[in-house]
Design a protein around this motif. Structure first.
Motif, PDB file in Angstrom:
ATOM      1  N   ILE A  37       0.855  -1.194   0.000  1.00  0.00           N
ATOM      2  CA  ILE A  37       0.000   0.000   0.000  1.00  0.00           C
ATOM      3  C   ILE A  37       0.890   1.242   0.000  1.00  0.00           C
ATOM      4  CG2 ILE A  37      -1.918   1.175   1.156  1.00  0.00           C
ATOM      5  CD1 ILE A  37      -2.121  -1.412   2.929  1.00  0.00           C
ATOM      6  N   THR A  38       0.586   2.159  -0.892  1.00  0.00           N
ATOM      7  CA  THR A  38       1.280   3.455  -0.887  1.00  0.00           C
ATOM      8  C   THR A  38       0.232   4.554  -1.061  1.00  0.00           C
ATOM      9  OG1 THR A  38       1.599   3.390  -3.284  1.00  0.00           O
ATOM     10  CG2 THR A  38       3.401   2.527  -1.928  1.00  0.00           C
ATOM     11  N   ARG A  39       0.565   5.743  -0.602  1.00  0.00           N
ATOM     12  CA  ARG A  39      -0.318   6.893  -0.804  1.00  0.00           C
ATOM     13  C   ARG A  39       0.537   8.122  -1.095  1.00  0.00           C
ATOM     14  NH1 ARG A  39      -3.501   3.637  -0.906  1.00  0.00           N
ATOM     15  NH2 ARG A  39      -5.547   3.400   0.039  1.00  0.00           N
ATOM     16  N   PRO A  40       0.252   8.821  -2.200  1.00  0.00           N
ATOM     17  CA  PRO A  40       0.981  10.079  -2.419  1.00  0.00           C
ATOM     18  C   PRO A  40       0.579  11.117  -1.375  1.00  0.00           C
ATOM     19  CG  PRO A  40      -0.740   9.806  -4.080  1.00  0.00           C
ATOM     20  CD  PRO A  40      -0.715   8.535  -3.274  1.00  0.00           C
ATOM     21  N   HIS A  41       1.457  12.071  -1.155  1.00  0.00           N
ATOM     22  CA  HIS A  41       1.234  13.109  -0.152  1.00  0.00           C
ATOM     23  C   HIS A  41      -0.105  13.831  -0.370  1.00  0.00           C
ATOM     24  CE1 HIS A  41       2.198  16.174   2.784  1.00  0.00           C
ATOM     25  NE2 HIS A  41       1.877  17.092   1.889  1.00  0.00           N
ATOM     26  N   GLU A  42      -0.500  14.021  -1.629  1.00  0.00           N
ATOM     27  CA  GLU A  42      -1.768  14.721  -1.931  1.00  0.00           C
ATOM     28  C   GLU A  42      -2.970  13.947  -1.386  1.00  0.00           C
ATOM     29  OE1 GLU A  42       1.476  15.123  -3.951  1.00  0.00           O
ATOM     30  OE2 GLU A  42       0.204  13.659  -4.991  1.00  0.00           O
ATOM     31  N   GLU A  43      -2.865  12.626  -1.331  1.00  0.00           N
ATOM     32  CA  GLU A  43      -3.977  11.799  -0.848  1.00  0.00           C
ATOM     33  C   GLU A  43      -3.918  11.543   0.655  1.00  0.00           C
ATOM     34  OE1 GLU A  43      -4.831   8.109  -2.961  1.00  0.00           O
ATOM     35  OE2 GLU A  43      -4.109   9.079  -4.786  1.00  0.00           O
ATOM     36  N   LEU A  44      -2.715  11.540   1.203  1.00  0.00           N
ATOM     37  CA  LEU A  44      -2.580  11.289   2.631  1.00  0.00           C
ATOM     38  C   LEU A  44      -1.460  12.153   3.200  1.00  0.00           C
ATOM     39  CD1 LEU A  44      -3.216   9.695   5.248  1.00  0.00           C
ATOM     40  CD2 LEU A  44      -1.596   7.949   4.477  1.00  0.00           C
ATOM     41  N   ASP A  45      -1.866  13.175   3.949  1.00  0.00           N
ATOM     42  CA  ASP A  45      -0.885  14.036   4.615  1.00  0.00           C
ATOM     43  C   ASP A  45      -0.597  13.436   5.982  1.00  0.00           C
ATOM     44  OD1 ASP A  45       0.541  15.945   5.950  1.00  0.00           O
ATOM     45  OD2 ASP A  45      -0.940  17.559   5.726  1.00  0.00           O
ATOM     46  N   GLN A  49      -3.407  14.333  11.776  1.00  0.00           N
ATOM     47  CA  GLN A  49      -3.741  13.224  12.679  1.00  0.00           C
ATOM     48  C   GLN A  49      -5.004  12.467  12.274  1.00  0.00           C
ATOM     49  OE1 GLN A  49      -4.174  14.460  16.750  1.00  0.00           O
ATOM     50  NE2 GLN A  49      -4.049  12.386  17.545  1.00  0.00           N
ATOM     51  N   ASN A  50      -6.067  13.213  11.937  1.00  0.00           N
ATOM     52  CA  ASN A  50      -7.332  12.564  11.590  1.00  0.00           C
ATOM     53  C   ASN A  50      -7.222  11.751  10.309  1.00  0.00           C
ATOM     54  OD1 ASN A  50      -8.466  13.712  13.843  1.00  0.00           O
ATOM     55  ND2 ASN A  50      -9.304  15.482  12.732  1.00  0.00           N
ATOM     56  N   ALA A  51      -6.494  12.301   9.338  1.00  0.00           N
ATOM     57  CA  ALA A  51      -6.319  11.597   8.063  1.00  0.00           C
ATOM     58  C   ALA A  51      -5.550  10.292   8.265  1.00  0.00           C
ATOM     59  CB  ALA A  51      -5.579  12.499   7.071  1.00  0.00           C
ATOM     60  N   ALA A  53      -5.290   8.545  11.117  1.00  0.00           N
ATOM     61  CA  ALA A  53      -6.132   7.625  11.892  1.00  0.00           C
ATOM     62  C   ALA A  53      -7.152   6.931  10.984  1.00  0.00           C
ATOM     63  CB  ALA A  53      -6.840   8.385  13.010  1.00  0.00           C
ATOM     64  N   ALA A  54      -7.803   7.704  10.113  1.00  0.00           N
ATOM     65  CA  ALA A  54      -8.812   7.139   9.201  1.00  0.00           C
ATOM     66  C   ALA A  54      -8.175   6.144   8.232  1.00  0.00           C
ATOM     67  CB  ALA A  54      -9.502   8.268   8.430  1.00  0.00           C
ATOM     68  N   PHE A  55      -7.001   6.486   7.731  1.00  0.00           N
ATOM     69  CA  PHE A  55      -6.284   5.608   6.793  1.00  0.00           C
ATOM     70  C   PHE A  55      -5.972   4.258   7.450  1.00  0.00           C
ATOM     71  CE2 PHE A  55      -2.092   3.927   5.612  1.00  0.00           C
ATOM     72  CZ  PHE A  55      -2.300   3.612   4.271  1.00  0.00           C
ATOM     73  N   PHE A  56      -5.427   4.283   8.671  1.00  0.00           N
ATOM     74  CA  PHE A  56      -5.066   3.036   9.360  1.00  0.00           C
ATOM     75  C   PHE A  56      -6.304   2.204   9.708  1.00  0.00           C
ATOM     76  CE2 PHE A  56      -0.805   4.636   9.601  1.00  0.00           C
ATOM     77  CZ  PHE A  56      -0.003   3.528   9.810  1.00  0.00           C
ATOM     78  N   GLN A  57      -7.367   2.886  10.115  1.00  0.00           N
ATOM     79  CA  GLN A  57      -8.611   2.161  10.441  1.00  0.00           C
ATOM     80  C   GLN A  57      -9.170   1.461   9.195  1.00  0.00           C
ATOM     81  OE1 GLN A  57     -10.068   1.411  13.185  1.00  0.00           O
ATOM     82  NE2 GLN A  57      -9.089   2.768  14.668  1.00  0.00           N
ATOM     83  N   ARG A  58      -9.089   2.150   8.082  1.00  0.00           N
ATOM     84  CA  ARG A  58      -9.656   1.634   6.826  1.00  0.00           C
ATOM     85  C   ARG A  58      -8.779   0.537   6.223  1.00  0.00           C
ATOM     86  NH1 ARG A  58      -9.926   6.217   4.628  1.00  0.00           N
ATOM     87  NH2 ARG A  58      -8.091   6.047   3.280  1.00  0.00           N
ATOM     88  N   GLU A  59      -7.480   0.797   6.124  1.00  0.00           N
ATOM     89  CA  GLU A  59      -6.574  -0.113   5.404  1.00  0.00           C
ATOM     90  C   GLU A  59      -6.018  -1.252   6.267  1.00  0.00           C
ATOM     91  OE1 GLU A  59      -6.047  -0.236   2.252  1.00  0.00           O
ATOM     92  OE2 GLU A  59      -7.021   1.639   1.679  1.00  0.00           O
ATOM     93  N   ALA A  90       5.397  15.328  13.922  1.00  0.00           N
ATOM     94  CA  ALA A  90       3.974  15.109  13.617  1.00  0.00           C
ATOM     95  C   ALA A  90       3.765  13.771  12.885  1.00  0.00           C
ATOM     96  CB  ALA A  90       3.429  16.264  12.774  1.00  0.00           C
ATOM     97  N   ILE A  91       4.591  13.495  11.898  1.00  0.00           N
ATOM     98  CA  ILE A  91       4.470  12.232  11.144  1.00  0.00           C
ATOM     99  C   ILE A  91       4.646  11.034  12.079  1.00  0.00           C
ATOM    100  CG2 ILE A  91       5.588  10.767   9.398  1.00  0.00           C
ATOM    101  CD1 ILE A  91       6.226  13.372   7.818  1.00  0.00           C
ATOM    102  N   GLN A  92       5.732  11.059  12.849  1.00  0.00           N
ATOM    103  CA  GLN A  92       6.014   9.944  13.766  1.00  0.00           C
ATOM    104  C   GLN A  92       4.875   9.737  14.755  1.00  0.00           C
ATOM    105  OE1 GLN A  92      10.588  11.435  13.582  1.00  0.00           O
ATOM    106  NE2 GLN A  92       9.684  11.356  15.618  1.00  0.00           N
ATOM    107  N   ASP A  93       4.466  10.824  15.360  1.00  0.00           N
ATOM    108  CA  ASP A  93       3.451  10.786  16.393  1.00  0.00           C
ATOM    109  C   ASP A  93       2.152  10.174  15.863  1.00  0.00           C
ATOM    110  OD1 ASP A  93       2.973  11.410  19.062  1.00  0.00           O
ATOM    111  OD2 ASP A  93       1.726  13.113  18.487  1.00  0.00           O
ATOM    112  N   ASN A  94       1.706  10.662  14.710  1.00  0.00           N
ATOM    113  CA  ASN A  94       0.449  10.186  14.120  1.00  0.00           C
ATOM    114  C   ASN A  94       0.529   8.718  13.711  1.00  0.00           C
ATOM    115  OD1 ASN A  94      -0.545  12.766  14.409  1.00  0.00           O
ATOM    116  ND2 ASN A  94      -0.110  13.371  12.307  1.00  0.00           N
ATOM    117  N   VAL A  95       1.626   8.355  13.052  1.00  0.00           N
ATOM    118  CA  VAL A  95       1.761   6.982  12.560  1.00  0.00           C
ATOM    119  C   VAL A  95       1.920   5.994  13.722  1.00  0.00           C
ATOM    120  CG1 VAL A  95       3.204   5.408  11.190  1.00  0.00           C
ATOM    121  CG2 VAL A  95       2.621   7.674  10.280  1.00  0.00           C
TER     122      VAL A  95
END
Length: 320
Positions: A37-45, A49-51, A53-59, A90-95
């Protein structure tokens, strides 16, 4: 179900277009992993945090390689330290938080050798982290990365698992690197400088500092290889960070000579000693990781030739 990465395991590569991420995708695909699974920055910033969280819940990825982050050379680090600090934290914290909540099996995180003290005994052992002052030119970035290494340790402790694997590669280079002079690291900046001088008929190239600092470089394919090796051998790791280097260091002067030779620049090299040198030496002691049975395979000449060929075919051909 096995704990080891299977060919159909869901694998998320964050930062898949970058220096390390792009070669991770290539290596995993050639090894027969089908579910990347990959996501370009435009699709997943990843700083949102919310984006995340939603990505991990979904994928629900099972394995994560966190190769995303903001990187740059001395110049970029000096001019935008707050951006480097904020973006990487921010990236580390969210992921990390989402990986924990969705029970990712394993995540590989990458620190940086600039986290170690500026005047460190050489070669640098893992336990030297946070034992002295760090180089002030990369403070923001280094502190963010140190927070990431510490986060891996504390999450593993608190949740009683070794989900987070922290690797510290030394100066990485290879195809898909940055080659602009403001944002690139020393090796890719030198490729750019010598190539420009050669194609523009320049008689000399002026480089920063004295040329005496020593640096260890590791080819991006070797780091990708080490990362996949780590995912396949998760049971061997203790809750600590592991250095990954080639075991050989070169002075910047030696590096400049190797690169000018590969590029075919025939002029002279001049050193502007009014400019900073940075840390005097950065050679990692990678014996802990090497003892697991992994070895790097790309020597510097081969690695630079591959990188330069990519640079000429891509950057110079106007792709970037």
């Amino acid at each position: 179900m096995s704990d080891t990465m299977q060919k159909n395991s869901k694998i998320f590569i964050a930062g898949h277009t970058g220096l390390l991420g792009s070669v991770l995708v290539k290596k995993l695909e050639s090894d027969g992993y089908k579910n990347i699974i990959t996501r370009p920055h435009e699709e997943l910033d990843l700083t949102n945090q919310n984006a995340v969280a939603a990505f991990f819940q979904r994928e629900r990825p099972e394995y994560v390689f966190l190769a995303a982050g903001r990187v740059g050379g001395i110049m970029a680090n000096k001019t935008s330290p707050a951006t480097f600090l904020h973006t990487n934290i921010a990236i580390q914290d969210n992921v990390f938080e989402s990986a924990t909540k969705t029970q990712v099996r394993y995540l590989v995180f990458y620190g940086s050798s600039c986290m170690y003290p500026k005047h460190c005994p050489q070669p640098i052992k893992e336990e030297y982290l946070m034992t002295g002052e760090i180089e002030d030119t990369s403070e923001g970035y280094a502190i963010a990365k140190t927070a990431g290494i510490l986060a891996c340790k504390t999450y593993n402790n608190q949740y009683k698992n070794n989900r987070f694997i922290a690797l510290i590669p030394n100066s990485m280079y290879g195809p898909n690197d940055h080659f602009d002079l403001e944002n690139s690291h020393v090796l890719s900046a030198l490729i750019r400088k010598f190539h420009d001088a050669k194609t523009q008929g320049g008689k000399k190239v002026v480089l920063w500092g004295t040329g005496t600092p020593r640096r260890e470089f590791i080819f991006s394919e070797d780091v990708a290889d080490a990362s996949i090796f780590a995912m396949k051998n998760t049971g061997k790791f203790m809750n600590m960070h592991y250095n990954i280097g080639s075991g050989v260091d070169y002075s910047i002067k030696e590096l400049a000579e190797i690169i000018s030779d590969i590029v075919g620049f025939k002029g002279e090299i001049e050193w502007d000693t009014t400019k900073p040198d940075g840390t005097p030496r950065k050679l990692l002691d990678s014996s802990r990781f090497l003892n697991f049975g992994w070895t790097p395979t790309t020597d510097i000449v081969k690695g630079i030739k591959t990188t330069y060929k990519w640079y000429v075919n891509n950057i110079q051909a106007g792709m970037h």
